[in-house]
Design an enzyme around this catalytic site. Structure first.
Site, PDB file in Angstrom:
ATOM      1  N   GLY A  11       0.839  -1.194  -0.112  1.00 17.22           N
ATOM      2  CA  GLY A  11       0.039  -0.124  -0.065  1.00 17.22           C
ATOM      3  C   GLY A  11       0.997   1.325  -0.036  1.00 17.22           C
ATOM      4  N   ASN A  12       0.341   2.408   0.545  1.00 14.98           N
ATOM      5  CA  ASN A  12       0.992   3.506   0.288  1.00 14.98           C
ATOM      6  C   ASN A  12       2.218   3.446   1.413  1.00 14.98           C
ATOM      7  OD1 ASN A  12       0.628   6.789   1.927  1.00 14.98           O
ATOM      8  ND2 ASN A  12       1.082   6.628   0.083  1.00 14.98           N
ATOM      9  N   TRP A  13       2.348   3.309   2.646  1.00 16.12           N
ATOM     10  CA  TRP A  13       3.365   3.121   3.332  1.00 16.12           C
ATOM     11  C   TRP A  13       4.239   1.903   2.968  1.00 16.12           C
ATOM     12  CZ3 TRP A  13       6.866   5.018   5.799  1.00 16.12           C
ATOM     13  CH2 TRP A  13       7.630   4.414   6.982  1.00 16.12           C
ATOM     14  N   GLY A  14       3.821   0.521   2.488  1.00 13.65           N
ATOM     15  CA  GLY A  14       4.437  -0.205   2.092  1.00 13.65           C
ATOM     16  C   GLY A  14       5.417   0.093   0.778  1.00 13.65           C
ATOM     17  N   LYS A 124       0.020  -0.882  12.114  1.00 15.22           N
ATOM     18  CA  LYS A 124      -0.629  -0.293  13.536  1.00 15.22           C
ATOM     19  C   LYS A 124      -1.928  -0.762  13.745  1.00 15.22           C
ATOM     20  CE  LYS A 124       2.761   3.436  12.671  1.00 15.22           C
ATOM     21  NZ  LYS A 124       2.702   5.163  12.717  1.00 15.22           N
ATOM     22  N   LYS A 208      -2.497   5.482  19.597  1.00 12.89           N
ATOM     23  CA  LYS A 208      -2.566   6.784  19.066  1.00 12.89           C
ATOM     24  C   LYS A 208      -3.504   7.123  17.844  1.00 12.89           C
ATOM     25  CE  LYS A 208      -0.136   5.932  15.021  1.00 12.89           C
ATOM     26  NZ  LYS A 208      -0.767   6.449  13.495  1.00 12.89           N
ATOM     27  N   ARG A 272      -4.807  10.232   8.366  1.00 11.55           N
ATOM     28  CA  ARG A 272      -6.199   9.873   7.868  1.00 11.55           C
ATOM     29  C   ARG A 272      -7.207   9.629   9.070  1.00 11.55           C
ATOM     30  NH1 ARG A 272      -2.929   5.224   6.849  1.00 11.55           N
ATOM     31  NH2 ARG A 272      -3.597   3.484   7.655  1.00 11.55           N
ATOM     32  N   LYS A 299      -7.023   1.245   5.131  1.00 14.72           N
ATOM     33  CA  LYS A 299      -7.907   0.880   6.108  1.00 14.72           C
ATOM     34  C   LYS A 299      -7.615   1.797   7.190  1.00 14.72           C
ATOM     35  CE  LYS A 299      -9.660  -2.623   3.601  1.00 14.72           C
ATOM     36  NZ  LYS A 299     -10.946  -2.650   3.161  1.00 14.72           N
TER      37      LYS A 299
END
Length: 354
Positions: A11-14, A124, A208, A272, A299
């Site tokens: 995904g975005n972070w991956g 997370k 968080k 987000r 997600k």
């Protein structure tokens, strides 16, 4: 030994993570094999009226046009649609996918993971059981039979992709593995500190998001920085108390690493969860609807984590519930049991103010 790396998730972070480790694997030939496999959940995409498989597009154009458009991936990052094929032969595994898919993915690969492999989770959230919230590194460890650490921090993916300086916290119970991950992740603009308390680091990363949803409620109500900072401070206090009460995390210094206060602040101002928390109040739509409309396949975890946190508190009794009024209020606003403006009563009556 030369390590072979697989990124499990795209995904975005991956994809940002694949950029970082791809460059390091290409530069550090004495430590890492050059090729980095990245498991990609296969999708059909359309670019300029031409249809592609997402893996095909990544491997020919070196860009994850769906989740990280506009940023090139190193040519040694190879998109692989079969997760078993992606992890075969690798001894360093990076889990960076929505937390709810980790258990299923581990079950799929457990028969072929190397016995000497070790992993790190960038996910997370918590795995939900009937009685508790289980940290993701424990899910990986228990399912695969290998050690698993965690990497958390103030890491908005697109800012890191742009090369803006950021920090993160790496936690492993085996120090040499943590140091190996430092070598894999550290870049001039992305620096990772090492700690040994994996549980505390992961609890920070999950809780968080609950506080960030509450910060979004504050934004929707037109409140300013004073109010949001009160949410952040009280949220941090509840995070620390919850981590100690339910997970035995007594070293509060971890909460002042990047994985703690820095990640909390960043998420409450630019993440987000805060953005959709604001829209939840403004539009009256469900989080599920907003996720589909605004996140392009990403997600949300915060509202789900808030529900599970509340259930753990409720199961422990009224005294526990009263100790965490912010977590409880965020849950109740998320379920529309109370109105967003009622959040402020919990702040005024918070035990920290008594």
């Amino acid at each position: 030994m030369v390590n072979k790396v697989t990124v499990i998730g795209s995904g975005n972070w991956g994809s940002v993570v694949a950029r970082i480790v791809g460059v390091n694997c290409a530069e550090k030939a004495s430590q890492f094999e050059r090729q980095v496999n990245m498991w990609v959940f296969e999708e059909n995409i359309k670019v300029d009226d031409t249809e592609y498989k997402l893996t095909e597009y990544i491997n020919t154009h070196h860009e994850n046009v769906k989740y990280l458009p506009g940023f090139k991936l190193p040519d040694n990052v190879v998109a692989v649609p079969d997760v078993r094929e992606a992890v075969a032969g690798s001894n360093m595994l990076i889990f960076v996918l929505p937390h709810q898919f980790v258990k299923r993915t581990c079950e799929t690969i457990k028969e072929i993971v190397r016995k000497d492999a070790f992993a790190i989770s960038l996910c997370k959230g918590f795995e939900v059981t009937e009685k508790e919230l289980v940290i993701i590194s424990d899910v990986v460890r228990d399912t695969l039979g290998i050690t698993c650490g965690a990497l958390m921090g103030a890491n908005l993916a697109n800012e890191i992709a742009l090369g803006q300086f950021a920090e993160a916290t790496i936690a492993t119970t085996v120090e040499w593995q943590g140091r190996a991950f430092q070598q894999l992740f550290n870049r001039p603009s992305f620096r990772c500190a090492y700690v040994s308390d994996v549980t505390a680091v992961e609890v920070c990363g999950a809780l968080k998001n609950v506080v960030a949803v509450g910060a979004g409620f504050v934004d929707a109500l037109g409140m300013g920085n004073n109010t949001k900072c009160a949410i952040i401070r009280l949220g941090l206090m509840e995070m620390m108390a919850f981590a100690e009460e339910f997970y035995g995390c007594t070293n509060r210094n971890v909460f002042f690493e990047s994985c703690g206060i820095a990640d909390l602040i960043t998420t409450c101002y630019g993440g987000r969860h805060t953005r959709l928390g604001k829209l939840f109040v403004e539009t009256g739509k469900s989080f599920e609807e907003l996720e589909k409309e605004h996140l392009n396949g990403q997600k949300l975890q915060g509202h789900q984590t808030a529900e599970k946190v509340y259930k753990m508190l409720f199961a422990k009794g009224e005294t526990a519930v009263k100790k965490y009024p912010l977590f409880v209020a965020i849950y109740k606003v998320s379920t529309k049991e109370i109105a967003a403006q009622d959040l402020f009563q919990c702040l005024a009556d918070h035990p920290e103010h008594m």
